[in-house]
Design an enzyme around this catalytic site. Structure first.
Site, short mmCIF file in Angstrom:
data_model
loop_
_atom_site.label_atom_id
_atom_site.label_comp_id
_atom_site.label_asym_id
_atom_site.label_seq_id
_atom_site.Cartn_x
_atom_site.Cartn_y
_atom_site.Cartn_z
N LYS A 1 2.87 -0.31 5.49
CA LYS A 1 2.52 1.10 5.72
C LYS A 1 1.99 1.30 7.15
CE LYS A 1 1.51 1.98 0.81
NZ LYS A 1 0.54 2.60 -0.15
N TYR B 1 7.61 9.53 -2.59
CA TYR B 1 6.50 9.48 -3.53
C TYR B 1 6.57 10.60 -4.58
CZ TYR B 1 3.59 5.68 -1.62
OH TYR B 1 3.07 4.45 -1.25
N ASN C 1 -3.77 1.20 2.11
CA ASN C 1 -3.80 -0.13 1.49
C ASN C 1 -2.65 -1.04 1.94
OD1 ASN C 1 -1.79 1.14 0.11
ND2 ASN C 1 -2.75 1.08 -1.90
N HIS D 1 3.35 -1.32 0.34
CA HIS D 1 3.95 -0.76 -0.87
C HIS D 1 4.85 -1.82 -1.48
CE1 HIS D 1 6.19 1.91 -3.56
NE2 HIS D 1 7.25 1.21 -3.18
N GLU E 1 14.40 2.75 -4.81
CA GLU E 1 13.67 2.68 -3.54
C GLU E 1 14.46 1.90 -2.48
OE1 GLU E 1 9.13 3.15 -5.28
OE2 GLU E 1 9.76 1.19 -4.52
P1 IDP Z 1 0.74 1.19 -5.86
O1 IDP Z 1 1.03 1.38 -4.38
O2 IDP Z 1 -0.23 0.07 -6.10
O3 IDP Z 1 1.98 1.09 -6.70
P2 IDP Z 1 0.46 3.93 -6.91
O4 IDP Z 1 -0.39 4.30 -8.07
O5 IDP Z 1 1.94 3.90 -7.12
O6 IDP Z 1 -0.06 2.51 -6.34
O7 IDP Z 1 0.12 4.94 -5.74
C1 IDP Z 1 0.95 5.04 -4.59
C2 IDP Z 1 0.06 5.08 -3.35
O8 IDP Z 1 -0.69 6.29 -3.36
C3 IDP Z 1 -0.98 3.96 -3.27
O9 IDP Z 1 -0.49 2.73 -2.77
C4 IDP Z 1 -2.00 4.59 -2.34
O10 IDP Z 1 -1.59 4.53 -0.97
C5 IDP Z 1 -1.99 6.04 -2.80
N1 IDP Z 1 -3.00 6.26 -3.86
C6 IDP Z 1 -2.96 5.85 -5.16
N2 IDP Z 1 -4.06 6.23 -5.84
C7 IDP Z 1 -4.81 6.92 -4.95
C8 IDP Z 1 -6.09 7.58 -5.03
O11 IDP Z 1 -6.74 7.61 -6.08
N3 IDP Z 1 -6.55 8.17 -3.88
C9 IDP Z 1 -5.84 8.15 -2.70
N4 IDP Z 1 -4.65 7.55 -2.57
C10 IDP Z 1 -4.15 6.94 -3.67
MG MG Z 2 3.46 2.49 -7.09
#
Ligand code: IDP
Ligand code: MG
Length: 138
Positions: free
Chosen positions: A9, A49, A112, A115, A126
């Site tokens: 990212k 997304y 984080n 992805h 994807e």
């Molecule tokens: P993942 O990346 O671990 O699969 P997902 O639930 O699919 O997690 O969420 C996609 C992305 O959205 C996350 O990697 C993160 O960047 C963002 N995200 C997920 N949950 C939150 C939140 O509670 N607050 C802010 N950003 C979030």
């Molecule tokens: Mg995800």
């Protein structure tokens, strides 16, 4: 052999962590079969997304994903969807296990670093989002 989509990212690319992330994948026996650096438009980020469009963090995470270049990769190995998710760690770095990419580097639950597709159907969709068949002949 299984394939998955990985993205470094904008925070990972911007902080110079691409080599570290790719090194961890290679050490885990994962092969990279396609790779490109791109900067998403807001429309593209919202499409990528789309499953999260009703979530409160949708606008923020899609803006974040357009804030700088990202590196998209197709990874290949036995069980690579799970292998890659294990390397990444939990979405929230506070909950991620020690030694995972997110525990070691992520600033918060949004920024984080990486992805990874979460299942075979998601992986197929994807991968197609970023790569043509021609780009995956390697
Ligand atoms: P993942 O990346 O671990 O699969 P997902 O639930 O699919 O997690 O969420 C996609 C992305 O959205 C996350 O990697 C993160 O960047 C963002 N995200 C997920 N949950 C939150 C939140 O509670 N607050 C802010 N950003 C979030
Ligand atoms: Mg995800």
């Amino acid at each position: 052999m299984e394939r998955t989509l990985s993205i470094i990212k904008p925070d990972g690319v911007g902080r110079g962590l691409a080599g570290e992330v790719i090194g961890r994948m290679e050490k885990a026996g994962i092969r990279i079969c396609a790779m490109k650096m791109v900067r998403l438009t807001i429309e593209q980020a919202r499409m990528f997304y789309a499953v999260h469009r009703e979530r409160p963090f949708f606008d923020s995470v899609t803006r974040f994903m357009t804030s700088g270049p990202i590196i998209a990769m197709v990874l290949e190995a036995e069980n690579v969807i799970k292998k890659n998710r294990d390397l990444m760690g939990a979405t929230n770095p506070e909950q991620a296990l020690p030694g995972t990419i997110r525990k070691d580097f992520a600033s918060d639950v949004e920024k984080n670093i990486v992805h990874g597709s979460d299942g075979p159907e998601t992986a197929a969709v994807e991968i197609k989002f970023f790569f043509s068949d021609l780009e995956m002949q390697q």
